[in-house]
Design a protein around this motif. Structure first.
Motif: not given
Length: 230
Positions: A156-162
Motif C-alpha cells: 500500500f505504501a508504494v502504490l499510494r506514493a505512485e
C-alpha cells in the motif's frame, strides 16, 4: 502524510521475486474474480481455491504465477492501481474532451495551452469511473490501507506514493498557471484529493447511487478550486 521522497520498501518481500502472470488476460480475470469475492467477504475470508474457481483457472496456475495468497493479493492490488494510473495519466495533458485554453491567455503559434484545472477535473472523473467499475477494489483499499498492522502495508505504501505523485503533478500544473494559496500544504492537498476520490466514489456506490458522476467530481474539485486564488 505525503510519502513522496520517503525511502519506501518494495512492494514484495526483500529477495523474493513474484512469478509473473502468463498473460495480462489471466491477471485481469483473477483481479475481477478476487475483487468480487473480497467485496462480499473481505480479503481474509476468501481462499485461493475460490478465487481460482471464480476466475476459471486452476489453483496450480495461481500458485505458479503468484506463489501464495498474500502475494496474489499484493499483485492484484498492483494490477488495480496500474489500471487506475493509466486512466489518470490519460488526462494529464488536458487534451480530453471539454478541456479548453487557459483563461485570459491568447492563442500563440504553438496553439492554446490546455487548462490544467479542466485536466484535473477530467482526471477525477476517470477516478470516479474506476470506482464505479471496481467498487470492491475501493473497499479493499479503504479497509486495509489504514489497518495496523496490515499484511500488505508495504505494498500500500508504494502504490499510494505512485498515485500521490500523479495527483501532485496535476496540482503542480495548476500552480504553474494559476495564482494559488501558498499557505496550503501541497502534500496535504494531494492527500485530500486522493482520499476524496476513494471515499466519495465508494460512498456514491454504496449509499448514494442517485448521485451523478458529475456531482461527485464537482464536490472533489471544490477542494482544488479553493486552492486557486480568485
Amino acid at each position: 502524510m505525503n510519502t513522496r521522497g520517503m525511502n519506501i520498501r518494495p512492494a514484495e518481500p526483500a529477495g523474493k521475486e513474484l512469478r509473473p502472470a502468463r498473460t495480462n488476460a489471466t491477471r485481469q480475470k483473477l483481479f475481477e474474480a478476487s475483487m468480487e469475492l473480497i467485496g462480499e467477504r473481505g480479503a481474509a475470508g476468501v481462499t485461493v481455491d475460490e478465487i481460482a474457481a471464480a476466475a476459471g483457472v486452476s489453483k496450480g496456475t495461481v500458485y505458479y504465477n503468484f506463489g501464495s495468497k498474500a502475494d496474489l493479493i499484493a499483485q492484484l492490488l498492483r494490477h488495480g492501481v496500474d489500471i487506475l494510473k493509466a486512466r489518470l495519466a490519460s488526462t494529464g495533458t488536458g487534451t480530453s474532451a471539454g478541456a479548453g485554453m487557459v483563461p485570459g491567455e491568447a492563442a500563440s503559434g504553438s496553439g492554446p495551452r490546455p487548462d490544467p484545472l479542466l485536466a484535473m477535473e477530467a482526471m477525477i472523473g476517470q477516478a470516479m469511473d474506476f470506482m464505479a467499475e471496481y467498487p470492491s477494489f475501493a473497499r479493499l483499499w479503504v479497509s486495509e490501507n489504514w489497518r495496523t498492522p496490515s499484511e500488505w502495508q508495504d505494498t500500500f505504501a508504494v502504490l499510494r506514493a505512485e498515485l500521490l505523485e500523479i495527483i501532485g503533478a496535476a496540482i503542480e500544473s495548476v500552480a504553474a498557471v494559476y495564482p494559488v494559496d501558498e499557505t496550503i500544504s501541497r502534500g496535504s492537498l494531494e492527500t485530500a484529493i486522493f482520499g476524496a476520490c476513494f471515499v466519495v466514489g465508494l460512498d456514491r456506490q454504496t449509499y448514494n447511487p442517485e448521485r451523478t458522476r458529475n456531482q461527485s467530481v464537482a464536490a472533489i474539485m471544490a477542494i482544488m478550486r479553493g486552492y486557486v486564488v480568485k
